[in-house]
Design an enzyme around this catalytic site. Structure first.
Site, short mmCIF file in Angstrom:
data_model
loop_
_atom_site.label_atom_id
_atom_site.label_comp_id
_atom_site.label_asym_id
_atom_site.label_seq_id
_atom_site.Cartn_x
_atom_site.Cartn_y
_atom_site.Cartn_z
N HIS A 1 0.82 -1.22 0.00
CA HIS A 1 0.00 0.00 0.00
C HIS A 1 0.85 1.27 0.00
O HIS A 1 0.39 2.32 0.43
CB HIS A 1 -0.91 0.02 1.22
CG HIS A 1 -2.04 -0.96 1.16
ND1 HIS A 1 -3.16 -0.77 0.39
CD2 HIS A 1 -2.21 -2.15 1.77
CE1 HIS A 1 -3.98 -1.80 0.54
NE2 HIS A 1 -3.42 -2.65 1.37
N LYS B 1 -10.68 13.06 3.94
CA LYS B 1 -9.70 11.98 4.02
C LYS B 1 -8.68 12.37 5.07
O LYS B 1 -8.70 13.48 5.58
CB LYS B 1 -9.03 11.74 2.68
CG LYS B 1 -8.42 12.98 2.02
CD LYS B 1 -7.88 12.65 0.64
CE LYS B 1 -8.99 12.31 -0.32
NZ LYS B 1 -8.53 11.61 -1.53
N ARG B 2 -7.80 11.45 5.40
CA ARG B 2 -6.77 11.76 6.39
C ARG B 2 -6.01 13.02 5.98
O ARG B 2 -5.74 13.25 4.80
CB ARG B 2 -5.78 10.60 6.53
CG ARG B 2 -6.33 9.41 7.26
CD ARG B 2 -5.34 8.25 7.26
NE ARG B 2 -4.93 7.90 5.91
CZ ARG B 2 -3.73 8.12 5.42
NH1 ARG B 2 -2.82 8.71 6.16
NH2 ARG B 2 -3.42 7.77 4.20
N LYS C 1 -1.63 14.50 0.34
CA LYS C 1 -3.02 14.57 -0.12
C LYS C 1 -3.42 16.01 -0.47
O LYS C 1 -4.46 16.24 -1.06
CB LYS C 1 -3.95 13.98 0.94
CG LYS C 1 -3.76 12.47 1.13
CD LYS C 1 -4.65 11.95 2.24
CE LYS C 1 -4.42 10.46 2.48
NZ LYS C 1 -4.87 9.63 1.34
N THR D 1 -9.74 5.00 -2.06
CA THR D 1 -11.04 4.35 -2.22
C THR D 1 -12.18 5.35 -2.08
O THR D 1 -13.27 5.12 -2.59
CB THR D 1 -11.24 3.22 -1.19
OG1 THR D 1 -10.99 3.73 0.12
CG2 THR D 1 -10.31 2.06 -1.47
N LYS E 1 -16.11 5.85 -3.99
CA LYS E 1 -17.41 6.05 -3.35
C LYS E 1 -18.11 7.29 -3.90
O LYS E 1 -19.32 7.27 -4.16
CB LYS E 1 -17.22 6.18 -1.84
CG LYS E 1 -16.62 4.95 -1.18
CD LYS E 1 -16.04 5.27 0.18
CE LYS E 1 -15.13 4.15 0.65
NZ LYS E 1 -14.29 4.54 1.80
#
Length: 1035
Positions: free
Chosen positions: A449, A765-766, A771, A877, A881
């Site tokens: 990952h 998200k985190r 990110k 992911t 969604k």
């Protein structure tokens, strides 16, 4: 039905059992038709003969006779009256609240959950019995986290009982939705790694694959996030404060787990790990139902404790209370917190204890189940034909040496036999008509990952040696197996090449080669340099006698490598990493680790580097292969996964290419057949059908089937109607309904009131620098600044109204991520109270983001931001969604974005940013001082530093985007580089949103193109290509 405290292995044989008495008593008193409970009793009574020790015994026929249709809920479902009776029964006989509280919706939640669990237990027992009866091959998914979310609505949805429970609770004076809100999210995970694992369990059960999940039962989770004037604050989760109705403690299923101690040689010649610290891992089972199937699989969570005799009563009575329960606290602490901080030695030790507890307890359980199903004669050669173990990231790596330890030290197998069971494969021939197919049955596999070598998990050899001495011996033997393989592949003529291969590939990093290997490589000068291993005669025996499987003792390996172990090292690889970057190494997800942060400043520190000492005498080169004394001696867990596993897979096409071509390129060249891509997926049950019922009804209407919930390929039918005005009208109506729910939710959670007429722009998200939430909020600041410079008329003509929603947790020691959270909340506090701006722009940070929050936000979202630096997101992911729910993405070509864009169409995805193959060159350009920032980027930084968003000093945050080098500076994640393209792309978003017909068409095509991203597809691929697993449908 009371939950059993013992596993089905010790199934009920007493007709006067407590659960039977309570149920019979209730049935005698009740004048109502309680279908659910009566079937439960019949199941219990029929199960008295199911305690089967061997499927090869005479009792096998008894199983066939007793496993009847009545053992499951197939065919007949409870009606609202029987459901209501069951709920009332549980308020009386399994109460979690005092009688005066029975009418509260919270009390009813626990009673309703327990009534659902009764049905799950019936199907769970039937599933377990049938798997045991036919002795199927079973997959075991080991993960440090499972982000389950709420279970009630998901369970009754999968059981097709939504209507019955809604009506039953209505008759009791409550709504199902209100009752369901009292369920806390299980604090067993945090990021996409855990959510992926939970989606996989749902798909495994739905598709009837025999499988179990294994994890740890964290008492306090990661943390509960509070947002205050100072930014993020962390407090312990309280999800177990009132108990969980979904878990079933198995008091008879516990296994010893050992730490520390020493390794000695027993009288029988086997190695014995003795002394040290002993704890017990106790099983808690959580049933996982499939959708429209009887199959109900299991998530087994381990909790840790010690035996009662470990409580020092003498010390307690003497007043030394801390000493009295010291052993108890040490054991319990292991399962307190998910990803405890590991800056200290104690933190590192605790993390390693967690990982080993998961691996040891799970492996012991798997092996015990294999032995029970095998009967009196256990054939270990068929172990890979019955067991498939999947390691979700590197956290469960220790299951490789642990499996070997159990097989060799406890079960008496030879090293050769244990190694083949673990890493190699047996062949099975399956006949189809006149043809045959050779299928490989294999045991351990690894999902990667992360994409950067700097981010792969490493542990200090010294810490491992102290905590798990026997496992270090086994790891050294595996490392020797690898060395021999490398020598066999590349020979010994070119020692510089060989040295390079060993440096990059060895499991033991910066550790001296065993003396026996050095003797092989460094030959007397008068002997010509030749290839030590001929291509057609290669064998482990020819390379090194220490690896002769049937004759080599562990002591020989230990003596060959004992001199390599360092003394006094207490660092893991984390100590080489700034605390701000620790989140991802620990939190996993299917994403890039935080350790990648420091790669910009530590590229010159190749920890595995082996110093060269080259002498040339008469054209003969000899190398000493010496370690660098300035660098720590480490164990590379990812390399151990690749060597010890039979398969390695990435989680998106671009990620898998990076894994093969960069991260593990040397291993890929050696074993190309090991490497796979398995693009992640999410379950369409939870992420469309249950969380977005309005949209689900529309999809069912226009595809003319409900089968899309399992066969998502049918979503493509929506493409035909993307321009249909009726569908578009229904689509917009459903989206607006979901947006109104978001409006109410935001008001409740944050106090901010937003307009449903605005575009809902979401990034949840985190919180992590790669990110790039920082890129998002800086774009918002630029938007706000431009608005302030315009007249009201100009603002309205130029900008589409937006509600910008953020959510996610910053790891507690990740200082830079917490600064970003503070920055977002400060911008929101300023913008949201600016009367000149009004509803044109709102910025809202949702605290404590989790699955339940996502189930509200995602259906109401219209634009979702997936804007990571290209090449750093493994998959993601949440992007899947959002797409499933008709939300349009803005993003870079990173992770699964690449495949999403291909599936939904380039015109239905807002793309910007540098490409993955350009990143290294752009960073080099920056280091050389050639980068020229966009004036708009500089304008935003100046605006932030002006104090417009409050007194907080943002110099450190803005400074990270400046300079050409040094750690924590130089804009490593290329926010400044991508900023101009991001602004221009956002202008295209505004333009598209103004044309609602076009926007709705894009939304429909996103849902229509999302079929590939179902976790059902992913699980089918794992089962076919890695686990060699077949579906098993219950009769």
């Amino acid at each position: 039905m009371a939950s059993p405290a013992f596993s089905l292995t010790n199934s009920i044989s007493n007709p006067n059992s407590i659960s039977g008495i309570a149920a019979d008593f209730y049935l005698r008193r009740s004048r109502h038709s309680n279908l659910l409970l009566s079937r439960t009793i019949r199941s219990l009574r029929s199960r008295r003969g199911l305690a089967v020790k061997s499927v090869a015994s005479s009792q096998e026929q008894k199983l066939k006779d007793t496993l009847t249709e009545e053992d499951t809920l197939d065919g007949i479902l409870p009606d609202p009256a029987s459901v209501a009776s069951s709920i009332k029964y549980h308020t009386a006989f399994t109460p979690s609240f005092s009688p005066e509280k029975f009418e509260d919706s919270q009390a009813l939640y626990y009673a309703a959950a327990e009534s659902v669990r009764d049905m799950l237990i019936i199907n769970w027992n039937a599933t377990y019995d049938y798997y045991k009866k036919v002795n199927v091959k079973q997959a075991y998914y080991l993960s440090m986290e499972f982000l389950q979310g709420r279970a009630l609505l998901n369970a009754i949805g999968n059981l097709e009982l939504y209507g019955a429970y809604a009506e039953a609770l209505r008759k009791l004076g409550h709504t199902l939705e209100a009752v369901a809100t009292h369920e806390p999210d299980a604090a067993l995970g945090n990021g996409g790694l855990g959510r992926l694992a939970s989606c996989f369990l749902d798909s495994l059960a739905t598709l009837n694959y025999p499988a179990w999940g294994y994890g740890l039962r964290y008492k306090y989770g990661l943390f509960k996030q509070l947002i205050t004037k100072d930014g993020q604050e962390e407090v312990a989760e309280s999800w177990l404060e009132m108990g969980s109705p979904w878990e079933i403690v198995r008091n008879d299923v516990s296994y010893p787990v050992k730490f520390y101690g020493k390794v000695s040689l027993g009288l029988d010649g086997r190695k014995e790990w003795v002394g040290g610290e002993d704890i017990m891992a106790v099983a808690y089972d959580v049933p996982i139902p499939g959708y429209k199937t009887k199959t109900t699989i299991n998530l087994r969570l381990w909790s840790t404790k010690v035996a009662p005799e470990s409580f020092d009563l003498l010390a307690f009575n003497a007043g030394d209370h801390a000493k009295a329960y010291e052993a108890l606290k040490k054991a319990e602490t292991i399962c307190y917190v998910l990803y405890p901080g590991d800056e200290s030695l104690e933190g590192k030790t605790l993390r390693l204890k967690q990982q080993y507890t998961l691996c040891s307890a799970s492996l012991q359980d798997i092996i015990a189940r294999f032995e029970r199903r095998s009967g009196e004669l256990v054939d270990w050669k068929i172990f890979p034909e019955k067991v498939a173990i999947q390691m979700n990231d590197t956290h469960p790596t220790l299951c490789i040496p642990e499996l070997i330890r159990i097989l060799v030290d406890v079960k008496g197998l030879s090293w050769k036999e244990a190694w083949e069971i673990t890493q190699r494969q047996a062949l099975r021939i399956v006949f189809f008509s006149s043809s045959s197919v050779r299928q490989k049955n294999k045991t351990v596999a690894y999902t990667n990952h992360t994409v950067l070598p700097e981010a792969l998990e490493k542990w200090s050899l010294n810490l491992l040696q102290e905590l798990l001495p026997r496992h270090v011996e086994i790891i050294e033997m595996i490392d020797l197996e690898l060395i021999n393989t490398i020598i066999a592949e590349y020979g010994t003529e070119d020692l510089e090449l060989l040295q390079q291969k060993l440096k990059e590939m060895r499991i033991l990093d910066n550790i001296e080669l065993p003396s026996s290997i050095l003797e092989l490589l460094v030959k007397p000068e008068e002997i010509p340099a030749t290839n030590a291993v001929e291509e057609d005669e290669t064998s482990d025996e020819a390379i090194e006698s220490a690896s002769e499987e049937d004759e080599t003792s562990d002591e020989a390996i230990e003596s060959a490598s004992k001199e390599d172990r360092s003394e006094g090292e207490n660092e893991t690889s984390d100590e080489a990493i700034e605390s701000a970057s620790e989140e991802d190494r620990s939190e996993g997800e299917d994403e890039t680790s935080d350790e990648a942060i420091e790669s910009a400043s530590e590229e010159d520190q190749s920890e595995g580097e082996v110093a060269e000492d080259t002498d040339t005498t008469e054209n003969k080169t000899s190398l000493k292969f010496e370690p660098d004394p300035k660098l720590p001696k480490m164990v590379r867990m990812a390399n151990l996964c690749v060597v010890g596993g039979h398969a390695v897979n990435g989680v998106a096409e671009i990620h898998s290419d990076i894994v093969k071509n960069e991260v593990f390129n040397e291993f890929y060249k050696l074993w190309p057949e090991k490497f796979h891509n398995k693009t992640n997926g999410v379950t369409p049950r939870r992420w469309i059908s249950f969380c977005n019922p309005e949209l689900s009804k529309i999809i069912t209407k226009w595809t003319r089937t409900e089968d899309w919930v399992i066969n998502t390929e049918k979503l493509v039918e929506l493409q035909k109607f993307a321009d249909d005005e009726e569908l578009q009208s229904e689509w917009r109506e459903a989206k607006r309904s979901n947006k109104k729910k978001v409006v109410s939710f935001l008001k409740e959670k944050t106090g901010y009131l937003v307009s449903p007429d605005a575009m809902f722009d979401v990034q949840v998200k985190r919180i992590h620098e790669y990110k790039r939430q920082l890129l998002n909020i800086m774009g918002i600041v630029y938007r706000y600044k431009k608005m302030k410079e315009m007249s009201p008329e100009e603002r309205k003509a130029t900008f589409v109204p937006r509600v910008c929603i953020f959510g996610g947790k910053a790891f507690s020691t990740y200082a830079q991520a917490k600064r970003i959270v503070k920055f977002i909340t400060d911008v929101g506090a300023t913008v949201n109270h600016d009367p000149e701006i009004g509803d044109l722009l709102k910025v809202v940070f949702v605290p404590d983001y989790n699955v339940s929050v996502a189930e509200v936000l995602i259906p109401g979202s219209e634009l979702s931001q997936h804007i990571s630096t290209a090449g750093m997101e493994a998959s993601g992911t949440s992007n899947m969604k959002f797409v499933m729910n008709g939300c349009i993405l803005i993003g870079t070509l990173d992770g699964a974005n690449v495949e999403i864009r291909e599936e939904v169409g380039e015109d239905n995805f807002f793309l910007f940013g540098a490409k993955a193959h350009e990143i290294a060159g752009l960073r080099k350009e920056r280091a050389e001082g050639k980068f020229v920032p966009d004036p708009r980027f500089e304008e935003v930084k100046t605006f932030v530093r002006s104090g417009i968003f409050g007194p907080y000093n943002y110099n450190e945050l803005m400074g990270s985007l400046e300079g050409n080098e040094d750690y924590g500076r130089a804009d490593y994640f290329l926010v400044g580089k991508d900023f101009p393209g991001y602004l221009e792309c956002q202008e295209k978003v505004d333009e598209a949103y103004r044309d609602q017909k076009k926007w709705t068409r894009m939304s429909i095509l996103n849902t229509a193109g999302s079929s590939k991203f179902s976790s059902d597809r992913t699980i089918h691929q794992y089962a076919r290509d890695i686990w060699m697993l077949e579906p098993v449908v219950l009769p």
